[in-house]
Write a protein that holds these residues in place. Structure first.
Motif, mmCIF file in Angstrom:
data_model
loop_
_atom_site.group_PDB
_atom_site.id
_atom_site.type_symbol
_atom_site.label_atom_id
_atom_site.label_comp_id
_atom_site.label_asym_id
_atom_site.label_seq_id
_atom_site.Cartn_x
_atom_site.Cartn_y
_atom_site.Cartn_z
ATOM 1 N N LEU A 138 0.846 -1.194 0.000
ATOM 2 C CA LEU A 138 0.000 0.000 0.000
ATOM 3 C C LEU A 138 0.881 1.244 0.000
ATOM 4 O O LEU A 138 1.566 1.550 0.982
ATOM 5 C CB LEU A 138 -0.957 0.011 1.198
ATOM 6 C CG LEU A 138 -1.965 1.160 1.163
ATOM 7 C CD1 LEU A 138 -2.811 1.117 -0.103
ATOM 8 C CD2 LEU A 138 -2.833 1.138 2.397
ATOM 9 N N PRO B 12 1.247 5.582 -1.228
ATOM 10 C CA PRO B 12 0.415 6.788 -1.084
ATOM 11 C C PRO B 12 -0.654 6.988 -2.169
ATOM 12 O O PRO B 12 -1.734 7.498 -1.870
ATOM 13 C CB PRO B 12 1.439 7.927 -1.113
ATOM 14 C CG PRO B 12 2.671 7.311 -0.545
ATOM 15 C CD PRO B 12 2.672 5.893 -1.087
ATOM 16 N N ASP C 204 -2.645 4.983 -3.441
ATOM 17 C CA ASP C 204 -3.834 4.175 -3.194
ATOM 18 C C ASP C 204 -4.403 4.389 -1.793
ATOM 19 O O ASP C 204 -5.142 3.555 -1.287
ATOM 20 C CB ASP C 204 -3.514 2.684 -3.396
ATOM 21 C CG ASP C 204 -3.302 2.346 -4.855
ATOM 22 O OD1 ASP C 204 -4.021 2.913 -5.711
ATOM 23 O OD2 ASP C 204 -2.429 1.514 -5.148
ATOM 24 N N THR C 205 -4.061 5.529 -1.169
ATOM 25 C CA THR C 205 -4.559 5.799 0.183
ATOM 26 C C THR C 205 -5.449 7.034 0.210
ATOM 27 O O THR C 205 -5.386 7.894 -0.667
ATOM 28 C CB THR C 205 -3.405 6.022 1.187
ATOM 29 O OG1 THR C 205 -2.666 7.187 0.808
ATOM 30 C CG2 THR C 205 -2.496 4.813 1.263
ATOM 31 N N ASN C 206 -6.259 7.091 1.278
ATOM 32 C CA ASN C 206 -7.069 8.286 1.522
ATOM 33 C C ASN C 206 -6.276 9.248 2.401
ATOM 34 O O ASN C 206 -5.098 9.013 2.694
ATOM 35 C CB ASN C 206 -8.418 7.897 2.143
ATOM 36 C CG ASN C 206 -8.270 7.170 3.472
ATOM 37 O OD1 ASN C 206 -7.271 7.301 4.178
ATOM 38 N ND2 ASN C 206 -9.292 6.397 3.822
ATOM 39 N N GLY D 257 -4.312 7.868 5.382
ATOM 40 C CA GLY D 257 -3.217 6.928 5.159
ATOM 41 C C GLY D 257 -3.680 5.475 5.114
ATOM 42 O O GLY D 257 -2.905 4.559 5.385
ATOM 43 N N ARG D 258 -4.939 5.287 4.740
ATOM 44 C CA ARG D 258 -5.502 3.931 4.648
ATOM 45 C C ARG D 258 -5.935 3.655 3.220
ATOM 46 O O ARG D 258 -6.229 4.568 2.451
ATOM 47 C CB ARG D 258 -6.692 3.797 5.594
ATOM 48 C CG ARG D 258 -6.236 3.904 7.042
ATOM 49 C CD ARG D 258 -7.360 3.763 7.996
ATOM 50 N NE ARG D 258 -6.831 3.560 9.338
ATOM 51 C CZ ARG D 258 -7.548 3.731 10.417
ATOM 52 N NH1 ARG D 258 -8.809 4.071 10.330
ATOM 53 N NH2 ARG D 258 -6.995 3.534 11.598
ATOM 54 N N ALA D 259 -6.012 2.381 2.875
ATOM 55 C CA ALA D 259 -6.358 1.988 1.508
ATOM 56 C C ALA D 259 -7.703 2.546 1.082
ATOM 57 O O ALA D 259 -8.683 2.490 1.834
ATOM 58 C CB ALA D 259 -6.374 0.470 1.387
ATOM 59 N N ASP E 200 -3.267 -0.150 6.223
ATOM 60 C CA ASP E 200 -2.548 1.101 6.448
ATOM 61 C C ASP E 200 -1.368 1.260 5.493
ATOM 62 O O ASP E 200 -0.788 0.277 5.019
ATOM 63 C CB ASP E 200 -2.046 1.169 7.896
ATOM 64 C CG ASP E 200 -3.188 1.244 8.897
ATOM 65 O OD1 ASP E 200 -4.147 2.004 8.646
ATOM 66 O OD2 ASP E 200 -3.129 0.532 9.926
ATOM 67 N N LEU E 201 -1.008 2.518 5.250
ATOM 68 C CA LEU E 201 0.129 2.852 4.403
ATOM 69 C C LEU E 201 1.345 2.040 4.830
ATOM 70 O O LEU E 201 1.658 1.956 6.019
ATOM 71 C CB LEU E 201 0.430 4.357 4.522
ATOM 72 C CG LEU E 201 1.597 4.889 3.692
ATOM 73 C CD1 LEU E 201 1.299 4.762 2.206
ATOM 74 C CD2 LEU E 201 1.862 6.343 4.058
#
Length: 159
Positions: A18, A20, A22-24, A27-29, A69-70
């Protein structure tokens, strides 16, 4: 086309780190990224099973039960658990893995239906599912039961 194929003929596992993009903002997917990975993994499992190109026909309900998580690794696994004449049902599981700590947790599960296509893009018959050992049969039975339970729970939420 072979008359039968085994559950393990279809088994597919993918990993995604995971990053950056693909994160919100937490810092989560992103859910869409996870669904994308699930669709790809499921399609590969279906194609391995039948030896033909496959397209997504449907995807059942999805609950995101734990974030990824990232910096964690998303492990996506899929296998065929049922077939129709031209359709293939695939269970797709996702879990998060912390590569530093070696810890894993489930994040989501869903059930996809794919349709096999011939060279002309027309739906084509698929092999029957064979589960030649207890392990494969247990995976198949568990997936069928879990899908039924998941669909019942969704129906109850609607009522």
């Amino acid at each position: 086309m072979a008359n039968t194929a085994t559950l393990m003929d279809s088994y597919t596992e993918m990993t995604e780190l995971l990053l950056p993009n693909d994160t919100n903002n937490l810092g989560r997917a992103l859910g869409g990224a996870v669904l994308h990975w699930m669709d790809i993994c499921g399609a590969i499992a279906a194609m391995r099973f039948c030896g033909n190109q496959c397209v997504t026909a449907s995807m059942d309900h999805v609950d995101f039960i734990s974030p990824i998580d990232l910096g964690e690794v998303a492990v996506v696994e899929a296998f065929v658990f049922d077939t129709g004449r031209t359709s293939i049902d695939v269970k797709v599981n996702v879990r998060a893995e912390d590569p530093k700590k070696g810890e894993e947790r489930e994040t989501t599960t869903s059930f996809f239906t794919f349709v096999a296509l011939d060279e002309a893009g027309t739906p084509t018959p698929v092999p029957k599912l064979d589960c030649p050992d207890d392990t494969q049969q247990a995976l198949c039975d568990s997936a069928r039961t879990e899908r039924i339970e998941q669909l019942r729970a969704v129906a109850e939420r609607i009522d």
